[in-house]
Design a protein around this motif. Sequence first.
Motif, short mmCIF file in Angstrom:
data_model
loop_
_atom_site.label_atom_id
_atom_site.label_comp_id
_atom_site.label_asym_id
_atom_site.label_seq_id
_atom_site.Cartn_x
_atom_site.Cartn_y
_atom_site.Cartn_z
N GLU A 131 0.83 -1.21 0.00
CA GLU A 131 0.00 0.00 0.00
C GLU A 131 0.86 1.26 0.00
N ARG A 132 1.98 1.21 0.73
CA ARG A 132 2.89 2.36 0.75
C ARG A 132 3.46 2.63 -0.64
N GLY A 167 -0.35 2.45 -3.29
CA GLY A 167 -1.54 3.23 -2.96
C GLY A 167 -2.82 2.46 -2.75
N PHE A 168 -2.78 1.13 -2.73
CA PHE A 168 -3.98 0.34 -2.43
C PHE A 168 -3.57 -0.97 -1.78
#
Length: 408
Positions: free
Chosen positions: A268-269, A272-273
């Motif tokens: 995610e970092r 973005g998901f």
Amino acid sequence: MATRSRLTVNPSFFIKNIYKSFREDWKTAYSFMRFQAAKESWNLRHRNKEIDGTGDKIELVSLRITDMCNLRCHSCGQWGDNGYLVGTPLKELKQREVPVERYKKLVDDVMATGSRPIWYIWGGEPMLYPGIIELLYYIKERGMPISLVTNGTHVAKRAEELLDTLKILHVSVDGPNPEIHNAQRPGVSKKHDNFKAVEAGLKAISDGKKARGQTFPYLVPISCITSYNIDYLADLYDFTSQYADAQMLYLTWWIDAQSAAEHTHDFERRFGFKPKTHYGWIGTWKDFDYSKLLDKYDELWSKWEKSGKCPPVMMPRVSGAEEIEKYYLDHSATFGYDQCVSIYMTVEIDSNGDVSYCRDYHDYIVGNIREESILDIWNNEKSKKFRKSITKEGIMPVCRRCCGLMGF
């Protein structure tokens, strides 16, 4: 940087069989040598280049051609104990399959890039895909080698076509008899006897090769080592070596809850998901007495040295009791396999046409072959971003037990 060779087989066996392959089909032998050389030489070839995420020539196309499967194997991240497909309506999965005509266009598009890659076809169970035989002939007629991974379904029935088209056939075999194998690989129907199909398939391909006097396809059973078969590996090897050219032993690809959480955060970092597929690989099927494994493997090695036929291949190639214990207890250990170059030469295509660069963890999608040509997808901005992240920031937690990193 990876500190170990990515060659997983015994070097003398590799050289011997490359020689045999060149005599029968030099183009196929060259394809496998080129793929191996591309992996081994990546650092040298890119030593003075800016890492912008641009892919090399496509050397391997991996088609997860269908989600359909007639088994519910415990060690499977798709349909196994915690598989990410469990509960998904079969009708929905069937409807999303890519038509065979679109796969044919993919073949043509890949060739248009100047590549003549190896085609690695799996599933689900690939023999349940309606157009599988038609596609195999289409690829073969264009001069590209094919490797197929199957649970044995329809192998005996379609042996002639598989003998015509394949260069490698991997059959999943997890026990030397129906009781052990079927306990590890139960069918959707409790009455299903997958071992019967496996045995018939191995025999049909082996007999067919002898009758035709041909080397291909290499017959390489794949066995996942678990609590079900750790005490029966010698018996399993005795069974498969009657037919096989090599026996592959997977230490199993797995992830634990802690590393899965770490992967979610890291992914995610970076992108973005939140990813989802890796949770299907959390399970207790890796919990067994692995202290036996080295002795068992040494026993198989002795059998091979005496016969000179069917070498056992451990994947990943770890050595010594300490490393084997660490493989199962410490998910952070990479054993020198800490650089992924597969993403620069392998394209992974999911059953709905989604393109990614991770075989089992296809959360990061860079395109879809239904909508775009692979010519446009291979080095688009999403592709470059993913490769650049893995190369510059390092592999992610989920990568630490991956056949793309540690094997093929």
